[in-house]
Enzyme design. Structure first.
Site, PDB file in Angstrom:
ATOM      1  N   LYS A 155       0.837  -1.054  -0.191  1.00 62.04           N
ATOM      2  CA  LYS A 155       0.053   0.142  -0.102  1.00 62.04           C
ATOM      3  C   LYS A 155       1.003   1.156  -0.116  1.00 62.04           C
ATOM      4  O   LYS A 155       1.925   1.152   0.683  1.00 62.04           O
ATOM      5  CB  LYS A 155      -0.865   0.075   1.312  1.00 62.04           C
ATOM      6  CG  LYS A 155      -1.656   1.337   1.389  1.00 62.04           C
ATOM      7  CD  LYS A 155      -2.632   1.305   2.733  1.00 62.04           C
ATOM      8  CE  LYS A 155      -3.296   2.651   2.985  1.00 62.04           C
ATOM      9  NZ  LYS A 155      -4.296   2.734   4.206  1.00 62.04           N
ATOM     10  N   GLU A 221      -9.510  11.076  12.858  1.00 65.90           N
ATOM     11  CA  GLU A 221      -8.875   9.913  13.247  1.00 65.90           C
ATOM     12  C   GLU A 221      -7.843  10.009  14.586  1.00 65.90           C
ATOM     13  O   GLU A 221      -7.121  10.967  14.354  1.00 65.90           O
ATOM     14  CB  GLU A 221      -7.937   9.464  12.072  1.00 65.90           C
ATOM     15  CG  GLU A 221      -7.112   8.144  12.306  1.00 65.90           C
ATOM     16  CD  GLU A 221      -6.447   7.583  10.996  1.00 65.90           C
ATOM     17  OE1 GLU A 221      -5.777   6.538  10.886  1.00 65.90           O
ATOM     18  OE2 GLU A 221      -6.506   8.249   9.871  1.00 65.90           O
TER      19      GLU A 221
END
Length: 422
Positions: A155, A221
């Site tokens: 990723k 977050e």
């Protein structure tokens, strides 16, 4: 590099409620932070820490924070528990901007309110530049996917930036109030990045005004929080743009929760966060399945990890630097993802995808991920957004996701029309 500033010791200000702290914020304030558990407003600088946060220096930064807070405690800084506040950048070689404030006020969480921020003149954008251009961002996604097919890279997170020059400086107080109202379940912040040394004389105060710089935003977050032995991490990865139509919005949420590609992206992040926390924890609970969380512009896959630390000597700053950067903002493996970001993005993220928050002398603290943010210097603004790229990612879809993420700051600025050009 570290710097200590010899000024009067910190003092504790009278208690106030969270709404009062938000109203008391000014661009000269050192730091504002509102989370689901508390609200902080800091003024002035008692001590300052400028230290790189690289993988080989994370312990050094955490140790420096511990020493500075211990010194503030011994000095009888007027606060029962001295606190460090500020931000840590993404780049491992760039210095953090952390301070022990001269004065700090703390209150509970901000309560939802229907009160509108005071009006201000419409903002006019004189210049707008996208870095990279949208077509180049799509090509960058394609390049990243190609790297994953040929290299040991699972990723990579690719970002884009909007550079704007406004006709008049933005009113940070109004923007912060709008961010807090529009993003009530997240982490709203404003960190004064100006050099506090500039305030030591009238001449230097003039320089400080011309160099005034603020990092502000509303992150959904939580990287990590620590309260005693209890530790919480809440990584987000895997997103879907929301729809104004309730039925379509619900369909997109269900599709995200079922998406094999997004669940794979999310699992990479959760596994890495769990692996980083386990050496510090006696017990660690990791959800078997992600859940859904929402902001006004996006759905996200979310996992809330909870743990019990082995001992109280492990501070929130130590844990935060051990986790940073997670695959949610960098990629995996970290070193290969950093190399890909450096080759494809071609701009300095600064504090974007870094950390913002606080840690006190007991080791407790909260650190949010610096996303949905802007770096403001007078009339100049930089807005950032990124998307996680894995095999199966589509460049046009990732571009649309970053555009939606830019919407958090554009909406707070009253620049909804700029979103159409992003």
């Amino acid at each position: 590099m570290t710097s200590s500033i010899s000024i009067p010791a910190a003092v504790a200000l009278p208690a106030a409620n969270a709404g009062q702290l938000l109203k008391q914020y000014t661009p000269e304030s050192a730091f504002f932070f509102a989370s689901p558990t508390r609200t902080l407003l800091a003024q002035g600088v008692h001590d300052m820490i400028l230290e790189p946060n690289g993988a080989d220096q994370g312990d050094r930064l955490a140790d420096r924070v511990t020493r500075v807070l211990a010194s503030a405690s011994r000095a009888g800084a007027g606060q029962s528990l001295p606190m460090v506040v500020g931000a840590v950048p993404f780049n491992s070689t760039s210095p953090a901007h952390l301070i022990v404030p001269r004065a700090i006020q703390s209150a509970g969480p901000l309560n939802p309110t229907s009160e509108s921020p005071r009006a201000h003149l419409p903002i006019t954008v004189q210049e707008l530049r996208q870095v990279p251009e949208p077509r180049d961002y799509v090509r960058g996604v394609e390049t990243a996917v190609g790297l994953m097919r040929s290299e040991a890279l699972s990723k990579v997170v690719l970002s884009r930036m909007l550079e704007m020059v406004l006709r008049e400086p933005v009113d940070l107080r109004v923007v912060l109030q709008r961010l807090s109202q529009q993003n009530r379940n997240g982490y709203t912040f404003a960190a004064n990045l100006s050099d506090p040394m500039a305030g030591l004389s009238s001449a230097e105060r003039g320089v400080a005004t011309s160099r005034a710089r603020t990092l502000l935003g509303a992150s959904p977050e939580l990287l990590l929080s620590r309260s005693g032995l209890r530790v919480i991490a809440n990584p987000l990865a895997g997103s879907a743009v929301r729809s104004p139509d309730p039925d379509e919005d619900r369909r997109r949420a269900i599709a995200l929760l079922a998406s094999e590609k997004d669940r794979h992206e999310h699992a990479i992040v959760v596994d890495a966060v769990a692996a980083a926390l386990r050496p510090f924890c006696r017990r660690l609970s990791v959800p078997d399945e992600p859940s859904l969380t929402q902001t006004p512009t996006l759905w996200h896959l979310s996992s809330r990890l909870t743990g019990e630390l082995r001992d109280l000597s492990i501070s929130s700053m130590k844990l935060a630097t051990a986790l940073h950067p997670t695959p949610a903002v960098c990629g995996y493996p970290t070193d290969r993802a950093r190399e890909a970001i450096g080759a494809i993005e071609r701009f300095d993220r600064g504090f974007f995808t870094g950390l913002v928050g606080w840690s006190d002398a007991s080791g407790d603290g909260e650190w949010a991920v610096v996303i949905r943010c802007a770096d403001v210097a007078g009339r100049a603004l930089r807005l950032y957004a990124g998307a996680g790229i894995v095999i199966g990612s589509n460049g046009e879809h990732e571009l649309a996701e970053t555009t939606a993420k830019l919407g958090t700051m554009l909406n707070a600025l009253g620049l909804d029309q700029a979103r159409e050009r992003a």
